[in-house]
Design a protein around this motif. Structure first.
Motif, PDB file in Angstrom:
ATOM      1  N   SER A  26       0.736  -1.368   0.022  1.00 23.44           N
ATOM      2  CA  SER A  26      -0.105   0.012   0.053  1.00 23.44           C
ATOM      3  C   SER A  26       0.665   1.351   0.049  1.00 23.44           C
ATOM      4  CB  SER A  26      -0.960  -0.033   1.217  1.00 23.44           C
ATOM      5  OG  SER A  26      -0.075   0.063   2.581  1.00 23.44           O
ATOM      6  N   THR A  27       1.962   1.131   0.783  1.00 24.62           N
ATOM      7  CA  THR A  27       2.769   2.246   0.811  1.00 24.62           C
ATOM      8  C   THR A  27       3.499   2.676  -0.566  1.00 24.62           C
ATOM      9  OG1 THR A  27       3.440   1.964   3.220  1.00 24.62           O
ATOM     10  CG2 THR A  27       4.859   3.267   1.928  1.00 24.62           C
ATOM     11  N   GLN A  28       4.005   1.640  -1.046  1.00 26.98           N
ATOM     12  CA  GLN A  28       4.832   1.705  -2.476  1.00 26.98           C
ATOM     13  C   GLN A  28       3.599   2.220  -3.504  1.00 26.98           C
ATOM     14  OE1 GLN A  28       7.742   1.771  -3.134  1.00 26.98           O
ATOM     15  NE2 GLN A  28       7.786   1.955  -5.301  1.00 26.98           N
ATOM     16  N   GLY A  29       2.714   1.680  -3.462  1.00 29.99           N
ATOM     17  CA  GLY A  29       1.633   1.940  -4.343  1.00 29.99           C
ATOM     18  C   GLY A  29       1.138   3.408  -4.202  1.00 29.99           C
ATOM     19  N   GLU A  30       1.207   4.071  -3.130  1.00 31.90           N
ATOM     20  CA  GLU A  30       0.949   5.473  -2.825  1.00 31.90           C
ATOM     21  C   GLU A  30       1.824   6.413  -3.296  1.00 31.90           C
ATOM     22  OE1 GLU A  30      -2.021   6.698  -2.130  1.00 31.90           O
ATOM     23  OE2 GLU A  30      -2.996   4.900  -2.382  1.00 31.90           O
ATOM     24  N   ILE A  31       3.211   5.991  -3.705  1.00 31.37           N
ATOM     25  CA  ILE A  31       4.277   6.913  -4.056  1.00 31.37           C
ATOM     26  C   ILE A  31       3.965   7.191  -5.574  1.00 31.37           C
ATOM     27  CG2 ILE A  31       6.710   7.114  -4.509  1.00 31.37           C
ATOM     28  CD1 ILE A  31       7.195   4.933  -2.374  1.00 31.37           C
ATOM     29  N   VAL A  44      -0.796   4.628   4.887  1.00 35.11           N
ATOM     30  CA  VAL A  44       0.396   4.996   4.929  1.00 35.11           C
ATOM     31  C   VAL A  44       0.408   5.811   3.574  1.00 35.11           C
ATOM     32  CG1 VAL A  44       2.851   4.911   5.218  1.00 35.11           C
ATOM     33  CG2 VAL A  44       1.222   3.413   6.347  1.00 35.11           C
ATOM     34  N   VAL A  45       0.680   7.097   3.507  1.00 34.96           N
ATOM     35  CA  VAL A  45       0.638   8.021   2.403  1.00 34.96           C
ATOM     36  C   VAL A  45       2.101   8.551   2.501  1.00 34.96           C
ATOM     37  CG1 VAL A  45      -0.024   9.538   0.808  1.00 34.96           C
ATOM     38  CG2 VAL A  45      -1.737   8.116   1.938  1.00 34.96           C
ATOM     39  N   PRO A  46       3.179   8.144   1.676  1.00 32.77           N
ATOM     40  CA  PRO A  46       4.353   8.899   1.713  1.00 32.77           C
ATOM     41  C   PRO A  46       4.259  10.050   0.918  1.00 32.77           C
ATOM     42  CG  PRO A  46       4.595   6.484   0.572  1.00 32.77           C
ATOM     43  CD  PRO A  46       3.096   6.725   0.860  1.00 32.77           C
ATOM     44  N   ILE A  47       5.289  10.974   1.663  1.00 28.02           N
ATOM     45  CA  ILE A  47       5.358  12.626   1.026  1.00 28.02           C
ATOM     46  C   ILE A  47       6.756  12.510   0.463  1.00 28.02           C
ATOM     47  CG2 ILE A  47       5.713  14.995   1.192  1.00 28.02           C
ATOM     48  CD1 ILE A  47       3.858  14.305   3.814  1.00 28.02           C
ATOM     49  N   VAL A  48       6.715  12.861  -0.850  1.00 26.86           N
ATOM     50  CA  VAL A  48       8.155  12.954  -1.789  1.00 26.86           C
ATOM     51  C   VAL A  48       8.590  14.222  -2.039  1.00 26.86           C
ATOM     52  CG1 VAL A  48       7.797  10.677  -2.797  1.00 26.86           C
ATOM     53  CG2 VAL A  48       7.137  12.678  -3.972  1.00 26.86           C
TER      54      VAL A  48
END
Length: 627
Positions: free
Chosen positions: A480-485, A524-528
């Protein structure tokens, strides 16, 4: 170290010192208070302390991050001590022991199986939160709603074991018959007697034995599923044949008959495995019903940790608050190329390889990477599994006595049937080389039947049910994390986070909104980073919360981007650090002046961010980002 870095280093040292000193003083004070006064008085003292702390901030400018730490220390002390200290005044309607006994009785009655009962510390910590939030006296708390919600749901299934019943009937009777002259003189022929007719007869005892075997089914009820406060377990059973001897179970006599009953079990339903997964729906239900704020949940989490109540595998509605170490569990982007390459070759999901890498060595951050039983390297192989169990020194748990040269030699590994792989073609299969280690793990999982049964393959890697659950949990999290990048796009800037735009740049509620808000749609939503640049700020702000500022120079033009309201502890970059476009810098959260988890993102031109926001431009209407 430049001047700015020196200032930041000094601030961090000061934070740690202040936190330590305040923590020691507060804990000592709280312990003294809790032993003497009611919970409400403690709450008033906490409020007073917080007022004093606020004054301290106004005078000395202490960072608000320290205030949060103090709150956690105070709250943690309260809840940590709550289960063990008497918090009820002697004049109360019920004594502390009576209240505790009531709670213990409710928990005991919640399930016949102690393994699935909610922990006492869990219920008491939640109820301490209710005392504060609902303005109750400690003796006014009704424990049953919390206990009932957290109580396990157990389901059972009926099976039939098979038995053989053997009945042996011995019948004894006497008969009288005529006897000839020749039989009369045969010893043991019987007892001859003369009757009126003058005919000689003999009386004999006759024994008859009849055996009858029948099949009998007996119902057995076995636990099928157990949904506890933090997990769901599903049990499997199989029927097995037995070779038991008959056992005498009953003897009775009826007239001239003796009846013996023998019994043996020939088929039995036995345990054949358990499916274990984390499930915190009951716990989430409680937190939702109490409608706790993030700060309150943080205190509860600290209390549970200190009381050794496990929160492993939590991915519920309050995941942001539960994150321990923030970005520590985020997949390092530099490792993705190894995970993906191993996935392509062995058909083992990259997320499972990342999960094993995390569970085993926390993405290779454990210093020694040698376990207590001798497992080695980035993914913790037993040496005998890596080089092959046919190696002459292998036995026991698989540590062996294998020289380093043989351990890493592909020819030796092939000879002994090991799983070590030379992934980078440097002539060595090295468990201390990350690429080799990940390919070797993928090789092992593939040979263990990963394509047909993922759980079984992982269980072959480590035979613990909890280990399997942990790997599955993190595999799901990383997916889910990787998919949200968001994908890195061409143009001046790239999108900083996935999710819907919930509030755009412009006038809002009588004021001006100088950025764009991106809503959260996953746990979980990462910020880049929106572009290459240098981190100018990485700190906690009373308004922006956990925030990162990045300065950029693109084609001679100066820019600064702002990323606000990140999860506490999730900032992954420090002041002065160089970052790349698309590099993960934090997790979307709800800190600072925020009313719901989101990312507040700003773009400033010509000199960068300033308090007047005079350089702010619209991220959506400027055309700088492909949304």
């Amino acid at each position: 170290m430049n001047f700015q870095q020196g200032i930041e280093f000094g601030k961090e040292k000061a934070k740690k010192l202040i936190k330590k000193k305040v923590g020691q003083a507060v804990k000592k004070l709280i312990i003294q208070i809790l032993k003497k006064v009611l919970m409400k008085l403690v709450l008033l003292i906490v409020k007073a302390i917080m007022g004093a702390v606020a004054a301290l901030v106004a005078v000395l400018g202490v960072p608000l991050a320290i205030i949060l730490a103090i709150v956690i220390i105070i709250g943690g002390a309260m809840f940590i001590l709550a289960p063990s200290l008497g918090l009820i005044d002697s004049d109360s309607p019920r004594t502390q022991q009576e209240v505790r006994s009531e709670l213990e009785t409710l928990i005991t009655n919640s399930s016949k199986d102690p393994a699935y009962r909610p922990p006492f510390e869990l219920v008491s910590s939640i109820d301490m939160m209710r005392i504060i939030q609902e303005d109750l006296e400690p003796w006014e708390v009704e424990f049953s709603p919390i206990v009932n919600t957290l109580s396990p749901d157990l389901t059972y299934e009926d099976f039939e074991d098979t038995y053989e019943i053997k009945t042996v009937t011995t019948t004894t009777r006497e008969i009288t018959r005529p006897i000839s002259n020749s039989e009369l003189y045969i010893e043991g022929a019987g007892t001859a007697q003369v009757i009126d007719s003058g005919t000689e007869q003999v009386t004999e005892t006759i024994t008859e034995v009849n055996t009858n075997v029948t099949e009998q089914k007996e119902k057995v009820t076995l636990l099928k599923t157990a949904h506890a406060w933090n997990r769901l377990e599903t049990f499997e059973y199989k029927e097995t044949a037995l070779n038991n001897p008959f056992k005498l179970v009953e003897v009775k006599e009826v007239g001239n008959k003796k009846i013996e009953v023998y019994k043996r079990k020939t088929k039995e339903w036995v345990f054949d495995g358990k499916d274990f997964e984390y499930n915190y729906s009951k716990f989430d239900q409680i937190l939702n019903e109490l409608d706790l704020e993030e700060a309150a949940i943080k205190l509860l989490v600290e209390a549970l940790k200190e009381n050794n109540v496990p929160l492993d595998g939590y991915m519920g509605n309050f995941f942001d608050v539960f994150i321990d170490g923030g970005m520590g569990m985020m997949v390092p982007q530099e490792y993705m190329k190894f995970y993906k390459a191993a996935e392509a070759k062995y058909k083992v999901g990259w997320n499972y390889l990342a999960a094993i890498h995390w569970v085993e060595t926390k993405f290779s951050t454990i210093d020694i990477m040698v376990s207590s039983v001798g497992a080695i390297g980035h993914t913790q192989f037993m040496p005998c599994t890596f080089v092959g169990w046919a190696h002459p020194s292998c036995g026991g748990v698989g540590k062996g006595n294998i020289p380093d040269k043989e351990l890493k030699d592909p020819a030796v590994i092939k000879k002994y049937g090991g799983y070590g792989v030379d992934a980078n073609n440097d002539g060595k299969s090295d468990p201390w080389d990350l690429e080799d280690a990940l390919f070797s793990t993928a090789h092992y999982l593939s040979k263990s039947g990963f394509s047909s049964n993922v759980k079984k393959a992982i269980r072959n890697y480590n035979h613990s049910d909890k280990y399997v659950a942990d790997v599955l949990h993190y595999a799901e999290l990383f997916t889910s994390t990787q998919g949200e990048i968001p994908p890195v796009s061409s143009g001046t800037f790239t999108r900083p986070a996935s999710g819907p735009i919930t509030s755009d740049f412009g006038k809002r509620s009588g004021g001006m909104h100088y950025g764009v808000d991106i809503g959260k749609r996953a746990n979980v939503v990462p910020i880049v980073a929106a572009a290459d640049g240098t981190v100018s700020r990485s700190y906690y702000s009373s308004t922006y919360g956990e925030a990162v500022f990045i300065q950029h120079v693109i084609d001679g033009q100066k820019w600064e981007t702002v990323y606000a309201h990140m999860v506490s502890g999730s900032r992954r970059v420090q002041v002065g650090e160089q970052v790349k476009k698309g590099q993960t810098i934090g997790i979307m959260g709800n800190t600072g002046e925020s009313y719901g988890a989101h990312l507040h993102f700003e773009i400033h031109k010509n000199g960068g961010w300033n308090a007047q926001k005079s350089n702010a431009i619209s991220p959506t209407k400027s055309g700088l980002i492909q949304w």
